[in-house]
Design a protein around this motif. Structure first.
Motif, mmCIF file in Angstrom:
data_model
loop_
_atom_site.group_PDB
_atom_site.id
_atom_site.type_symbol
_atom_site.label_atom_id
_atom_site.label_comp_id
_atom_site.label_asym_id
_atom_site.label_seq_id
_atom_site.Cartn_x
_atom_site.Cartn_y
_atom_site.Cartn_z
ATOM 1 N N MET A 32 -1.218 5.346 -16.359
ATOM 2 C CA MET A 32 -1.639 6.667 -16.813
ATOM 3 C C MET A 32 -2.758 7.178 -15.920
ATOM 4 S SD MET A 32 -3.385 5.444 -20.402
ATOM 5 C CE MET A 32 -2.188 4.143 -20.735
ATOM 6 N N SER A 33 -2.859 8.491 -15.807
ATOM 7 C CA SER A 33 -3.876 9.112 -14.971
ATOM 8 C C SER A 33 -5.221 9.123 -15.697
ATOM 9 C CB SER A 33 -3.469 10.543 -14.632
ATOM 10 O OG SER A 33 -3.489 11.345 -15.809
ATOM 11 N N TYR A 34 -6.281 9.410 -14.944
ATOM 12 C CA TYR A 34 -7.600 9.453 -15.574
ATOM 13 C C TYR A 34 -7.716 10.615 -16.548
ATOM 14 C CZ TYR A 34 -8.991 13.209 -12.346
ATOM 15 O OH TYR A 34 -9.076 14.394 -11.655
ATOM 16 N N ASN B 270 0.834 -1.200 0.000
ATOM 17 C CA ASN B 270 0.000 0.000 0.000
ATOM 18 C C ASN B 270 0.870 1.251 0.000
ATOM 19 O OD1 ASN B 270 -2.534 -1.006 -0.214
ATOM 20 N ND2 ASN B 270 -3.136 -0.631 1.897
ATOM 21 N N ASP B 271 1.950 1.210 0.779
ATOM 22 C CA ASP B 271 2.878 2.331 0.781
ATOM 23 C C ASP B 271 3.492 2.524 -0.595
ATOM 24 O OD1 ASP B 271 2.368 2.743 3.431
ATOM 25 O OD2 ASP B 271 4.143 1.683 4.143
ATOM 26 N N ARG C 250 2.167 7.438 -6.809
ATOM 27 C CA ARG C 250 1.527 8.735 -7.034
ATOM 28 C C ARG C 250 2.434 9.885 -6.635
ATOM 29 N NH1 ARG C 250 -3.047 5.876 -4.869
ATOM 30 N NH2 ARG C 250 -2.701 6.811 -2.819
ATOM 31 N N GLU C 251 3.351 9.600 -5.747
ATOM 32 C CA GLU C 251 4.249 10.649 -5.256
ATOM 33 C C GLU C 251 5.598 10.652 -5.975
ATOM 34 O OE1 GLU C 251 4.379 9.790 -1.124
ATOM 35 O OE2 GLU C 251 2.381 10.628 -0.720
ATOM 36 N N GLY C 252 5.701 9.853 -7.034
ATOM 37 C CA GLY C 252 6.914 9.890 -7.837
ATOM 38 C C GLY C 252 7.956 8.852 -7.510
ATOM 39 N N VAL C 253 7.544 7.737 -6.895
ATOM 40 C CA VAL C 253 8.474 6.663 -6.563
ATOM 41 C C VAL C 253 7.866 5.345 -7.024
ATOM 42 C CG1 VAL C 253 9.676 5.441 -4.707
ATOM 43 C CG2 VAL C 253 9.364 7.917 -4.563
ATOM 44 N N TYR C 254 8.680 4.478 -7.589
ATOM 45 C CA TYR C 254 8.229 3.146 -7.988
ATOM 46 C C TYR C 254 9.333 2.142 -7.711
ATOM 47 C CZ TYR C 254 6.534 -0.756 -10.825
ATOM 48 O OH TYR C 254 6.107 -2.000 -11.247
#
Length: 318
Positions: A113-115, A7-8, A14-18
């Motif tokens: 991709m975002s909505y 979950n983190d 979304r915060e720029g980390v993968y």
């Protein structure tokens, strides 16, 4: 990777980390200066077009020319153009064609991709299993979008995380996952969605997954975002795979009192470390009953919605 950690990780995306790495846009064919890029292994590289502008194939070929992709471990694929009309087969083909240029690839997200770029249920996918054949050392595969998605049964020795985000996951994909041999898989998450967007899986389609014979290493199971969440909960209550899970998610769907009661009336769940039921339609008494019955388990009962028997909704559809 357990449920809380993952979950983190989803929040981090979304915060720029993968995959624990900062997301960096891969240099495109129009980028003149490629100085100042991070080391290839120090970033999760994102390839994709902004607002359908450019040529993804040219950008991809430029990326593999100017970056030492033999050291890239994480890759994110965003929009491939008019993703609501053109399916993902071209980018899947590019990745498989150049698989030898990515020997260190371990994490791959297709369709991130975002909505604003494309609604999740409009994303046109394709057969994604060639990616598993091309990358036998891949450990993490995530796919967003269920329209046109195919996942015929495969065997893969090293995949640890498999996630499908959709507003409607085809039953054939659910069966394909269940009929696959994935001996290393620890984390499986399916957003089943609704029938209006192609989510036509039934409890019977989940049979092989719930049996767990081909998933010996599974420790987290997420059967989420479903309009038949009560039926799924009842099936999970007697599913053989549950006894060896550490975390379980039946969140994001139309779960009501009947489903929760079935879950509590089935096999013991007290061995779980975490049970995620967030976004639910339980009444206050049932919320209290679940909490009391599973006092030693971390239970997420956030996102309580009206316990309306005639109108319930799931978290993600279109």
């Amino acid at each position: 990777m357990d449920h809380a950690e993952f979950n983190d990780a989803v929040t981090a995306l979304r915060e720029g980390v993968y995959a624990g790495l900062p997301i960096v846009q891969a240099p495109g064919s129009d980028d003149g200066d490629v100085q100042g890029l991070p080391a290839p292994q120090a970033a999760a590289w994102r390839i994709g077009l902004d607002w359908d502008e450019g040529d993804l194939e040219l950008d991809f070929r430029h990326f593999v020319d100017v970056v030492d992709t033999t050291r890239v471990s994480a890759l994110i694929v965003g929009s491939w153009g008019e993703s609501y009309e053109d399916d993902s087969s071209k980018i899947v083909g590019l990745l498989t064609e150049h698989a030898d240029r990515f020997p260190a690839l371990r994490s791959l997200f297709l369709g991130a991709m975002s909505y604003e770029e494309c609604e999740i249920s409009w994303i046109q996918q394709s057969d994604v299993t060639p990616l598993l054949a091309a990358f036998p050392l891949l450990e993490r595969l995530e796919v967003r979008g269920g329209e046109g998605l195919l996942f015929p049964p495969v065997r893969h020795e090293n995949l640890r995380v498999l996630r499908f985000e959709s507003g409607g996951l085809p039953a054939s994909v659910v069966r394909g996952v269940g009929d696959s041999d994935l001996p290393a898989l620890e984390y499986l998450e399916l957003w089943l969605g609704v029938s209006n967007y192609g989510g036509d899986a039934t409890v019977a389609d989940l049979g092989a997954i719930l049996g767990g014979e081909r998933l010996p290493a599974l420790r987290h199971l997420g059967l989420q975002d479903s309009e038949i969440q009560d039926e799924i909960a009842a099936a999970v209550a007697s599913a053989p795979i549950v006894a060896r899970l550490e975390t379980l998610s039946l969140s994001m769907g139309s779960l009501g009192d009947d489903g929760a009661e079935a879950l509590l009336s089935g096999q013991p769940l007290t061995h779980l470390r975490r049970l995620d039921l967030h976004h639910h339609h339980l009444t206050d008494p049932m919320v209290a009953k679940v909490g009391a019955a599973l006092a030693g388990v971390e239970v997420d009962l956030s996102g309580q919605l009206m316990p309306d028997e005639t109108w319930r909704y799931v978290a993600v559809t279109e």
